[in-house]
Design an enzyme around this catalytic site. Structure first.
Site, PDB file in Angstrom:
ATOM      1  N   GLY A 135       0.771  -1.241   0.000  1.00 54.60           N
ATOM      2  CA  GLY A 135       0.000   0.000   0.000  1.00 54.60           C
ATOM      3  C   GLY A 135       0.800   1.289   0.000  1.00 54.60           C
ATOM      4  CD  GLU A 140       2.429   0.631   7.151  1.00 53.03           C
ATOM      5  OE1 GLU A 140       1.836   0.811   6.059  1.00 53.03           O
ATOM      6  OE2 GLU A 140       2.352  -0.431   7.780  1.00 53.03           O
ATOM      7  CG  ASP A 141      -0.883   1.660   3.527  1.00 54.18           C
ATOM      8  OD1 ASP A 141      -0.517   1.390   4.691  1.00 54.18           O
ATOM      9  OD2 ASP A 141      -1.506   0.841   2.816  1.00 54.18           O
ATOM     10  CG  ASP A 170      -7.381   0.620  11.053  1.00 52.32           C
ATOM     11  OD1 ASP A 170      -8.080   1.537  11.500  1.00 52.32           O
ATOM     12  OD2 ASP A 170      -7.866  -0.485  10.742  1.00 52.32           O
ATOM     13  CE  LYS A 220      -9.142   4.107   8.512  1.00 54.63           C
ATOM     14  NZ  LYS A 220      -9.686   2.774   8.178  1.00 54.63           N
ATOM     15  CG  PHE A 272     -12.563   0.446   4.140  1.00 55.45           C
ATOM     16  CD1 PHE A 272     -11.629  -0.300   4.848  1.00 55.45           C
ATOM     17  CD2 PHE A 272     -12.576   0.349   2.755  1.00 55.45           C
ATOM     18  CE1 PHE A 272     -10.735  -1.134   4.186  1.00 55.45           C
ATOM     19  CE2 PHE A 272     -11.683  -0.481   2.087  1.00 55.45           C
ATOM     20  CZ  PHE A 272     -10.763  -1.223   2.811  1.00 55.45           C
ATOM     21  CB  ILE A 273     -10.064   5.593   2.761  1.00 57.22           C
ATOM     22  CG1 ILE A 273      -8.846   5.122   3.549  1.00 57.22           C
ATOM     23  CG2 ILE A 273     -10.863   6.592   3.589  1.00 57.22           C
ATOM     24  CD1 ILE A 273      -7.785   6.156   3.627  1.00 57.22           C
ATOM     25  CG  ASP A 278      -5.867  -3.263  -0.839  1.00 61.99           C
ATOM     26  OD1 ASP A 278      -5.319  -2.784   0.178  1.00 61.99           O
ATOM     27  OD2 ASP A 278      -6.209  -4.455  -0.919  1.00 61.99           O
ATOM     28  NE  ARG A 325      -2.638  -2.972  -3.469  1.00 57.65           N
ATOM     29  CZ  ARG A 325      -2.645  -3.116  -2.149  1.00 57.65           C
ATOM     30  NH1 ARG A 325      -2.535  -2.065  -1.363  1.00 57.65           N
ATOM     31  NH2 ARG A 325      -2.764  -4.309  -1.602  1.00 57.65           N
TER      32      ARG A 325
HETATM   33  P1  IMP Z   1      -3.292  -1.803  11.397  1.00 62.13           P
HETATM   34  O1  IMP Z   1      -4.685  -2.072  11.917  1.00 62.13           O
HETATM   35  O2  IMP Z   1      -2.784  -0.473  11.898  1.00 62.13           O
HETATM   36  O3  IMP Z   1      -2.370  -2.931  11.740  1.00 62.13           O
HETATM   37  O4  IMP Z   1      -3.395  -1.703   9.830  1.00 62.13           O
HETATM   38  C1  IMP Z   1      -3.394  -2.873   9.058  1.00 62.13           C
HETATM   39  C2  IMP Z   1      -3.572  -2.636   7.593  1.00 62.13           C
HETATM   40  O5  IMP Z   1      -4.957  -2.519   7.347  1.00 62.13           O
HETATM   41  C3  IMP Z   1      -2.985  -1.403   6.949  1.00 62.13           C
HETATM   42  O6  IMP Z   1      -1.620  -1.509   6.646  1.00 62.13           O
HETATM   43  C4  IMP Z   1      -3.818  -1.340   5.681  1.00 62.13           C
HETATM   44  O7  IMP Z   1      -3.266  -2.189   4.712  1.00 62.13           O
HETATM   45  C5  IMP Z   1      -5.148  -1.860   6.137  1.00 62.13           C
HETATM   46  N1  IMP Z   1      -6.135  -0.776   6.329  1.00 62.13           N
HETATM   47  C6  IMP Z   1      -6.494  -0.149   7.463  1.00 62.13           C
HETATM   48  N2  IMP Z   1      -7.446   0.766   7.246  1.00 62.13           N
HETATM   49  C7  IMP Z   1      -7.692   0.729   5.906  1.00 62.13           C
HETATM   50  C8  IMP Z   1      -8.583   1.466   5.029  1.00 62.13           C
HETATM   51  O8  IMP Z   1      -9.359   2.355   5.432  1.00 62.13           O
HETATM   52  N3  IMP Z   1      -8.530   1.138   3.706  1.00 62.13           N
HETATM   53  C9  IMP Z   1      -7.690   0.180   3.201  1.00 62.13           C
HETATM   54  N4  IMP Z   1      -6.850  -0.528   3.983  1.00 62.13           N
HETATM   55  C10 IMP Z   1      -6.845  -0.245   5.316  1.00 62.13           C
HETATM   56 MG    MG Z   2      -0.385  -1.633   4.736  1.00 60.98          MG
END
Ligand code: IMP
Ligand code: MG
Length: 181
Positions: free
Chosen positions: A49, A104-105, A108, A136, A157-158, A164, A170
């Site tokens: 991402g 990082e993208d 979350d 977030k 969710f985006i 993606d 993407r």
């Molecule tokens: P984490 O919950 O911080 O571990 O994030 C895990 C992964 O969830 C991120 O690296 C993204 O790939 C994916 N992710 C989290 N939120 C979104 C969203 O809103 N859209 C798309 N992918 C997301």
């Molecule tokens: Mg990611």
């Protein structure tokens, strides 16, 4: 920017334009260029991402001597345990003693980044900072704050600009948010 995009029967509406994204990346690059003026940071792009963000950020930091490497994270979900086990695949760069900037993208829950930071510290990086395009804060499940954040967004969710839904979206130049029904 498109009025609406649709994936898997779900509709997304415009959220952050490409112009706004590039403006923020410009600002982040200026800050990073100042912070790493006499250093030689290693940008570590977290695939998949983060690649559009990393590509722009890295090139906007052309006034510092910087390198880039890539890693892919694999997550295991739905196991008997917590479901948050992550395996780091293919980090071939030697990060010992390096100033690492993880790119990082999105952050979350923060679990992915937490796992990655543990791994990088275990490999004796001198210093590790995190640059994320999106954050977030309301979804965060751990104690963590990115060093460089593009946009703080609500827990919706985006897709787009690297992010993606099931591998799709993407290549959108702008960021779109799932429509509330
Ligand atoms: P984490 O919950 O911080 O571990 O994030 C895990 C992964 O969830 C991120 O690296 C993204 O790939 C994916 N992710 C989290 N939120 C979104 C969203 O809103 N859209 C798309 N992918 C997301
Ligand atoms: Mg990611």
């Amino acid at each position: 920017m498109k009025q609406e995009v649709e994936y898997n029967g779900m509709a997304f509406e415009p959220f952050i334009s490409n112009a706004e994204i590039e403006e923020r990346i410009d600002a982040l690059a200026k800050t990073i260029t100042k912070d790493y003026k006499d250093k030689r940071p290693l940008f570590l792009c977290v695939l998949t991402g983060a690649f559009p963000f990393a590509s722009d950020l890295f090139r906007k930091c052309e006034d510092i001597n910087a390198e880039i490497a890539f890693i892919r994270l694999k997550s295991y979900e739905g196991t008997a345990t917590s479901g948050k086990v992550k395996e780091v695949l293919g980090l071939d760069a030697d990060i010992e003693g390096r100033d690492v900037i993880v790119v990082e993208d999105i952050v979350d829950t923060g679990r992915t980044i937490a796992g990655l930071l543990d791994t990088l510290r275990a490999r004796n990086a001198a210093n590790v900072r995190v640059a994320t395009l999106l954050f977030k804060p309301d979804a965060l499940k751990i104690d963590f704050k990115p060093d460089y954040t593009g946009f703080e967004i609500p827990s919706r969710f985006i897709v787009g600009f690297g992010l993606d839904i099931d591998g799709q979206g993407r290549n959108l130049n702008d960021i779109y948010v799932l429509k509330n029904k």
